[in-house]
Scaffold this active site. Structure first.
Site, mmCIF file in Angstrom:
data_model
loop_
_atom_site.group_PDB
_atom_site.id
_atom_site.type_symbol
_atom_site.label_atom_id
_atom_site.label_comp_id
_atom_site.label_asym_id
_atom_site.label_seq_id
_atom_site.Cartn_x
_atom_site.Cartn_y
_atom_site.Cartn_z
ATOM 1 N N LYS A 136 32.642 47.464 57.211
ATOM 2 C CA LYS A 136 33.737 46.591 58.137
ATOM 3 C C LYS A 136 34.915 47.479 58.972
ATOM 4 O O LYS A 136 35.158 47.550 59.681
ATOM 5 C CB LYS A 136 34.300 45.621 57.459
ATOM 6 C CG LYS A 136 33.017 44.328 57.166
ATOM 7 C CD LYS A 136 33.539 43.429 56.200
ATOM 8 C CE LYS A 136 34.655 43.395 55.396
ATOM 9 N NZ LYS A 136 33.320 42.921 54.261
ATOM 10 N N ARG A 141 37.597 34.746 53.984
ATOM 11 C CA ARG A 141 36.176 35.158 53.322
ATOM 12 C C ARG A 141 35.639 33.632 52.237
ATOM 13 O O ARG A 141 35.600 33.666 51.439
ATOM 14 C CB ARG A 141 37.115 35.797 52.102
ATOM 15 C CG ARG A 141 37.193 37.274 52.387
ATOM 16 C CD ARG A 141 37.664 37.828 51.338
ATOM 17 N NE ARG A 141 36.913 39.244 50.687
ATOM 18 C CZ ARG A 141 37.003 40.342 51.005
ATOM 19 N NH1 ARG A 141 37.750 40.804 52.626
ATOM 20 N NH2 ARG A 141 36.355 41.596 50.393
ATOM 21 N N ARG A 185 32.020 55.695 47.141
ATOM 22 C CA ARG A 185 32.985 55.561 48.046
ATOM 23 C C ARG A 185 34.708 55.823 47.170
ATOM 24 O O ARG A 185 35.547 56.513 46.991
ATOM 25 C CB ARG A 185 33.839 54.172 48.721
ATOM 26 C CG ARG A 185 35.399 54.645 49.267
ATOM 27 C CD ARG A 185 35.203 52.943 49.945
ATOM 28 N NE ARG A 185 35.164 51.717 49.805
ATOM 29 C CZ ARG A 185 35.777 50.466 49.980
ATOM 30 N NH1 ARG A 185 35.034 50.271 51.163
ATOM 31 N NH2 ARG A 185 35.907 49.731 49.152
ATOM 32 N N ARG A 206 41.417 53.562 45.301
ATOM 33 C CA ARG A 206 41.151 52.024 45.110
ATOM 34 C C ARG A 206 40.668 51.933 43.787
ATOM 35 O O ARG A 206 39.765 52.480 43.219
ATOM 36 C CB ARG A 206 40.139 51.804 45.592
ATOM 37 C CG ARG A 206 40.844 51.229 47.444
ATOM 38 C CD ARG A 206 40.162 50.709 48.487
ATOM 39 N NE ARG A 206 39.349 49.505 47.678
ATOM 40 C CZ ARG A 206 38.973 48.665 49.198
ATOM 41 N NH1 ARG A 206 38.808 49.171 49.907
ATOM 42 N NH2 ARG A 206 37.996 47.233 48.502
ATOM 43 N N ARG A 263 32.821 41.913 42.836
ATOM 44 C CA ARG A 263 32.889 41.918 43.951
ATOM 45 C C ARG A 263 31.725 40.809 44.638
ATOM 46 O O ARG A 263 31.694 40.306 45.320
ATOM 47 C CB ARG A 263 33.908 43.001 44.420
ATOM 48 C CG ARG A 263 35.083 43.074 44.548
ATOM 49 C CD ARG A 263 35.555 44.545 44.310
ATOM 50 N NE ARG A 263 35.432 45.032 45.554
ATOM 51 C CZ ARG A 263 35.774 46.388 46.195
ATOM 52 N NH1 ARG A 263 35.402 47.992 44.882
ATOM 53 N NH2 ARG A 263 34.984 47.147 47.128
HETATM 54 P P1 ADP Z 1 35.883 44.981 50.310
HETATM 55 O O1 ADP Z 1 35.655 43.852 51.392
HETATM 56 O O2 ADP Z 1 35.254 46.329 49.674
HETATM 57 O O3 ADP Z 1 36.475 44.842 49.033
HETATM 58 P P2 ADP Z 1 38.254 45.092 50.954
HETATM 59 O O4 ADP Z 1 39.724 45.504 51.149
HETATM 60 O O5 ADP Z 1 38.574 43.776 51.725
HETATM 61 O O6 ADP Z 1 36.973 45.150 50.166
HETATM 62 O O7 ADP Z 1 39.543 44.127 49.782
HETATM 63 C C1 ADP Z 1 40.296 43.895 49.139
HETATM 64 C C2 ADP Z 1 40.582 42.654 48.242
HETATM 65 O O8 ADP Z 1 41.749 41.980 48.546
HETATM 66 C C3 ADP Z 1 40.026 42.206 47.777
HETATM 67 O O9 ADP Z 1 38.728 41.723 46.553
HETATM 68 C C4 ADP Z 1 40.492 40.768 47.223
HETATM 69 O O10 ADP Z 1 40.856 40.535 45.965
HETATM 70 C C5 ADP Z 1 41.545 40.799 48.207
HETATM 71 N N1 ADP Z 1 41.447 40.611 49.167
HETATM 72 C C6 ADP Z 1 41.377 40.794 51.054
HETATM 73 N N2 ADP Z 1 41.322 39.494 51.602
HETATM 74 C C7 ADP Z 1 40.894 38.288 51.187
HETATM 75 C C8 ADP Z 1 40.833 37.431 51.444
HETATM 76 N N3 ADP Z 1 40.415 37.220 52.862
HETATM 77 N N4 ADP Z 1 40.991 36.334 50.541
HETATM 78 C C9 ADP Z 1 40.955 36.622 49.224
HETATM 79 N N5 ADP Z 1 41.260 38.017 49.286
HETATM 80 C C10 ADP Z 1 41.406 39.083 49.776
#
Ligand code: ADP
Length: 189
Positions: A14, A89, A128, A134, A145
């Site tokens: 994404k 999400r 990654r 991270r 996740r």
């Molecule tokens: P990825 O999609 O690679 O897991 P992101 O960078 O989008 O990673 O998100 C990392 C973390 O940030 C998620 O695992 C969650 O803990 C938190 N997070 C991000 N966006 C949201 C959301 N919309 N609702 C709840 N938690 C979120």
């Protein structure tokens, strides 16, 4: 004004594809993950709260992330369009986004799902993790996740389907191919 939700599992690409769309269309990009990581880096109270969830591979509570999203969106000012990456999400987040945009006389134009087989996701994320720094890119947290994605986030496909906004694009192959497939959907909006 085109509001696009870019959707997919962790590791589906994404962020990478959002960057390409920003370059091509001049859209603004809101990545809730990036917003939270910036807070963590700055050592804010919100950052400390965020890392307590992120490090365990859990989602932040809906009410909290919805407020963060609205504040981030309102700070953008006028623009060609916005790509929402990592939000929504959960179904309550999707409902909140719909309401938030309706209150501002706009709406989501499309939800673009990047479809990637699960084995590939695991491999991409573990790779990654070797360079991303991270805290959540380690095998155990990645598995968590992906579980959270399956149980809480994947149901959004059906939700956006029922809104008539869901499109699926093959999320593997070359970056250019994936980008072209996304652009084809956007150009037809
Ligand atoms: P990825 O999609 O690679 O897991 P992101 O960078 O989008 O990673 O998100 C990392 C973390 O940030 C998620 O695992 C969650 O803990 C938190 N997070 C991000 N966006 C949201 C959301 N919309 N609702 C709840 N938690 C979120």
């Amino acid at each position: 004004m085109k509001n696009i939700v870019i959707f997919g599992a962790p590791g589906s690409g994404k962020g990478t594809q959002s960057d390409l769309l920003v370059q091509k269309y001049g859209f603004r990009h809101i990545s809730t993950g990036d917003v939270l990581r910036a807070e963590i880096k700055a050592g804010t109270e919100l950052g400390r709260t965020a890392s307590s969830y992120i490090d365990k591979g859990q989602l932040l509570p809906d009410a909290l992330i919805i407020d963060i999203l609205a504040a981030t969106y309102d700070a953008l000012g006028p623009c060609e369009g916005v790509i929402f990456d990592g939000f929504p999400r959960t179904i309550p987040q999707a409902e909140a986004l719909k309401q938030m945009l309706a209150d501002r006389n706009t709406g989501v134009g499309a939800m673009l799902e990047l479809d990637v087989p699960e084995e590939m996701l695991m491999e991409r994320l573990v790779n990654r993790g070797k360079t991303s720094g991270r805290a959540d890119d380690n095998a155990e947290t990645i598995r968590k996740r992906l579980d959270v994605y399956r149980s809480q986030t994947a149901p959004l496909v059906e939700w956006y389907e029922s809104e008539g906004l869901h499109h699926t694009v093959k999320g593997y192959g070359s970056l250019e191919e994936i980008n072209a497939a996304l652009c084809a959907v956007i150009d037809a909006l």
